[in-house]
Design an enzyme around this catalytic site. Structure first.
Site, PDB file in Angstrom:
ATOM      1  N   GLY A   1      -0.267  -3.756   3.855  1.00 50.63           N
ATOM      2  CA  GLY A   1      -0.816  -2.395   3.709  1.00 50.63           C
ATOM      3  C   GLY A   1      -0.297  -1.108   4.742  1.00 50.63           C
ATOM      4  O   GLY A   1       0.343  -1.197   4.526  1.00 50.63           O
ATOM      5  N   SER A   2      -0.925  -1.407   5.722  1.00 49.58           N
ATOM      6  CA  SER A   2      -0.987  -0.017   6.446  1.00 49.58           C
ATOM      7  C   SER A   2       1.457  -0.788   7.668  1.00 49.58           C
ATOM      8  O   SER A   2       1.419   0.094   8.149  1.00 49.58           O
ATOM      9  CB  SER A   2      -1.500  -0.444   7.957  1.00 49.58           C
ATOM     10  OG  SER A   2      -2.921   0.034   7.041  1.00 49.58           O
TER      11      SER A   2
ATOM     12  N   ARG B   1      -6.785 -20.690   6.876  1.00 53.44           N
ATOM     13  CA  ARG B   1      -6.322 -21.931   7.703  1.00 53.44           C
ATOM     14  C   ARG B   1      -8.034 -22.144   6.633  1.00 53.44           C
ATOM     15  O   ARG B   1      -7.832 -23.842   6.337  1.00 53.44           O
ATOM     16  CB  ARG B   1      -6.192 -22.433   8.380  1.00 53.44           C
ATOM     17  CG  ARG B   1      -4.487 -22.031   9.063  1.00 53.44           C
ATOM     18  CD  ARG B   1      -4.705 -23.290  10.343  1.00 53.44           C
ATOM     19  NE  ARG B   1      -3.200 -22.653  10.984  1.00 53.44           N
ATOM     20  CZ  ARG B   1      -2.545 -23.727  10.737  1.00 53.44           C
ATOM     21  NH1 ARG B   1      -3.034 -24.586   9.572  1.00 53.44           N
ATOM     22  NH2 ARG B   1      -1.231 -23.924  11.406  1.00 53.44           N
TER      23      ARG B   1
ATOM     24  N   GLY C   1      -3.335  -7.226   7.874  1.00 53.06           N
ATOM     25  CA  GLY C   1      -3.123  -7.519   9.458  1.00 53.06           C
ATOM     26  C   GLY C   1      -0.808  -7.633   9.104  1.00 53.06           C
ATOM     27  O   GLY C   1      -0.884  -8.458   9.683  1.00 53.06           O
TER      28      GLY C   1
ATOM     29  N   LYS D   1      -8.026   0.186  -5.103  1.00 55.60           N
ATOM     30  CA  LYS D   1      -9.510   0.173  -4.783  1.00 55.60           C
ATOM     31  C   LYS D   1     -10.813   0.722  -4.992  1.00 55.60           C
ATOM     32  O   LYS D   1     -10.738   1.925  -5.192  1.00 55.60           O
ATOM     33  CB  LYS D   1      -8.994   0.064  -3.340  1.00 55.60           C
ATOM     34  CG  LYS D   1      -8.464  -0.767  -2.263  1.00 55.60           C
ATOM     35  CD  LYS D   1      -8.173  -0.556  -0.959  1.00 55.60           C
ATOM     36  CE  LYS D   1      -6.889  -1.141  -0.758  1.00 55.60           C
ATOM     37  NZ  LYS D   1      -7.515  -2.532  -0.665  1.00 55.60           N
TER      38      LYS D   1
ATOM     39  N   ASP E   1       1.180  -1.664   0.030  1.00 50.93           N
ATOM     40  CA  ASP E   1      -0.303   0.097  -0.177  1.00 50.93           C
ATOM     41  C   ASP E   1       0.644   1.617  -0.321  1.00 50.93           C
ATOM     42  O   ASP E   1       2.290   1.071   0.764  1.00 50.93           O
ATOM     43  CB  ASP E   1      -0.667  -0.127   1.531  1.00 50.93           C
ATOM     44  CG  ASP E   1      -2.109  -1.038   1.190  1.00 50.93           C
ATOM     45  OD1 ASP E   1      -2.219  -2.037   0.106  1.00 50.93           O
ATOM     46  OD2 ASP E   1      -3.056  -0.884   2.246  1.00 50.93           O
TER      47      ASP E   1
ATOM     48  N   GLY F   1      -5.700  -3.094   8.643  1.00 55.57           N
ATOM     49  CA  GLY F   1      -5.419  -1.641   9.099  1.00 55.57           C
ATOM     50  C   GLY F   1      -4.993  -2.202  11.059  1.00 55.57           C
ATOM     51  O   GLY F   1      -5.179  -1.474  11.260  1.00 55.57           O
TER      52      GLY F   1
END
Lengths: 291, 191
Positions: free
Chosen positions: A234-235, A164, A213, A80, A23, A152
């Site tokens: 991402g973050s 999983r 995550g 996005k 990101d 996030g």
């Protein structure tokens, strides 16, 4: 012709495998990501952690901002749009984006319907928590899937659960006899043809990345170990102390995810990781958006 | 025969699957210790050339691979692999390559084309593909052109294509490479 386009779009995802998609919110960050070895960047105005903090309605980014990032790097640029927002997707196609993420990170524009992605020439990636969701998105024309995780948060637990679950549902389909597949399709709420394909090949018909995550090289290696074909971060990168170093370390960790000694040295001196919040502490579960 | 497949990033598994169909063993190169194993040839797959190039350098693979190719190790690069073999990258092939020559993903396409040394037309898939802008020495020969652009070339024991034979079920390009590996005459490189 439509099928040929879909093949080409699935094949672009194949080229991204074994890579890290990052990101970025500015051309500068995009250049840092490219120099660190990202195989693509996701252009957005605010990273998920800040979307969470800001609250309110979160929409497609300014096309001018996205074009700035397209001009800054030579790797593929993704962006996005909101779930079900056909017009935002058309705008992104008009600026020749390389991949659209119909994403739960943004506020959904439609509570029932996703975009009919078979009507587009540009490819789409969509999030999924389980096999049924993944196959429904593929039936709608998605040519790449990623876990939803919980964006996030810097908490990898949801991405792990989703990956999983998907893998165990795939193994279950593989072990079924052919006459059981009709009922399986009903339970998964997915088209029988796709269910049968998974039964025969033992994998999704499109590339499957981990997302939501991932914050450390070890997180990325964990997701690869669980069967992800690549990783979205991402973050995790630009919310950390030393983005360039962390980004490069995550790229190397994905390539050599089985080499614990290398992972140990990659994990050294990365500065502060993103602070992170765990799922119990947040009010908004983005993964619940768009089943 | 055992062929090493560079597995830093990209579509390396697809190459391995085709080679297995042809009865060839493969092993993946992810770090220096993998490279030290015996091999008869190397494949550099499609993917992102910037990511692959960076990893080659960080993992200490750049110079050993370059040297091995100069010493005659047969190599086949597809798409990003062709970029890596070109001038300004590994620099073992005397070619100048234009990256993303057909534009963004909307410019990706599929066609059928002829390749010197292969019978009939073969399927060619171009994904954000490069093409060869210039061949820089007489040792390097174009093998195929599409719309006036060179999309395949050979120089001694080095083979490069803009397109992805590993994404189709046509085995021709890989068979061509296997023949190339077995040819007796040694490397024609001067550099």
């Amino acid at each position: 012709m439509a099928n040929e386009r879909q093949d080409l779009n699935r094949q672009l995802a194949q080229m991204l495998k074994g890579g890290v998609i990052m990101d970025v919110t500015t051309p500068e960050q995009a250049r840092i990501a490219e120099a660190a070895g990202a195989c693509a960047v996701m252009a957005l105005e605010r990273i998920p952690a800040d979307i969470r903090a800001a609250g309110g309605v979160s929409r497609m980014s300014d096309p001018k901002m996205i074009r700035g990032i397209q001009e800054a790097v030579s790797i593929p640029v993704m962006a996005k749009c909101r779930i079900g927002h056909v017009a935002e997707a058309q705008i992104l196609q008009a600026i020749e984006i390389d991949y659209i993420d119909e994403s739960e990170v943004l506020s959904p524009a439609d509570n029932i319907y996703h975009i009919d992605k078979t009507k587009f020439d540009v490819p789409f990636v969509c999030g999924a928590k389980n096999l049924g969701e993944a196959l429904r998105r593929i039936a709608e024309g998605a040519t790449m899937i990623r876990t939803k995780g919980e964006p996030g948060t810097g908490d990898v637990v949801q991405a792990v659960s989703h990956m999983r679950l998907m893998q165990s549902e795939i193994r279950r389909l593989v072990s079924m006899s052919e006459d059981e597949l009709f009922e399986a399709a009903k339970q998964l709420q997915a088209p029988y043809e796709l269910v049968r394909q998974v039964h025969e090949t033992g994998k999704l018909p499109v590339v499957n990345f981990a997302a939501g995550g991932v914050a450390t090289p070890a997180d990325a290696a964990l997701m690869m170990e669980l069967g992800a074909e690549g990783v979205f971060v991402g973050s995790g990168i630009f919310k950390s102390g030393n983005p360039a170093k962390r980004a490069a370390a995550i790229v190397q960790a994905v390539t050599n995810y089985k080499d614990a000694k290398m992972l140990a040295s990659l994990s050294e001196d990365l500065g502060e990781a993103m602070v992170g919040i765990n799922e119990q502490e947040i009010e908004l579960l983005m993964a619940k958006r768009g089943e | 025969m055992n062929i090493a497949v560079l597995a830093l990033q990209g579509a390396f598994i697809e190459h391995e699957q085709i080679l297995h169909q042809l009865g060839v063993q493969t092993h993946e190169i992810r770090q220096l210790s993998d490279w030290q194993k015996p091999k008869d040839a190397l494949i550099i797959p499609g993917g992102e050339s910037t990511a692959q190039m960076l990893l080659l350098k960080q993992l200490g693979l750049f110079h050993p691979i370059r040297e091995a190719i100069f010493n005659g190790l047969p190599v086949f690069g597809t798409c990003a692999g062709m970029i890596l073999l070109s001038k300004d990258h590994l620099g073992t092939m005397d070619i100048e390559v234009r990256r993303n020559a057909y534009g963004r993903q909307l410019g990706s396409f599929h066609t059928d084309g002829k390749v010197d040394g292969l019978e009939g037309h073969i399927p060619m898939t171009f994904i954000r593909a490069p093409y060869i802008e210039k061949i820089l020495s007489p040792q390097c020969h174009p093998l195929s052109t599409v719309d006036g652009h060179i999309v395949a070339a050979r120089q001694g024991k080095q083979l490069a294509t803009s397109f992805h034979p590993e994404l189709t079920d046509h085995l021709g390009m890989h068979q061509y490479f296997l023949q190339m590996i077995q040819e007796k005459e040694s490397c024609q490189l001067t550099a």
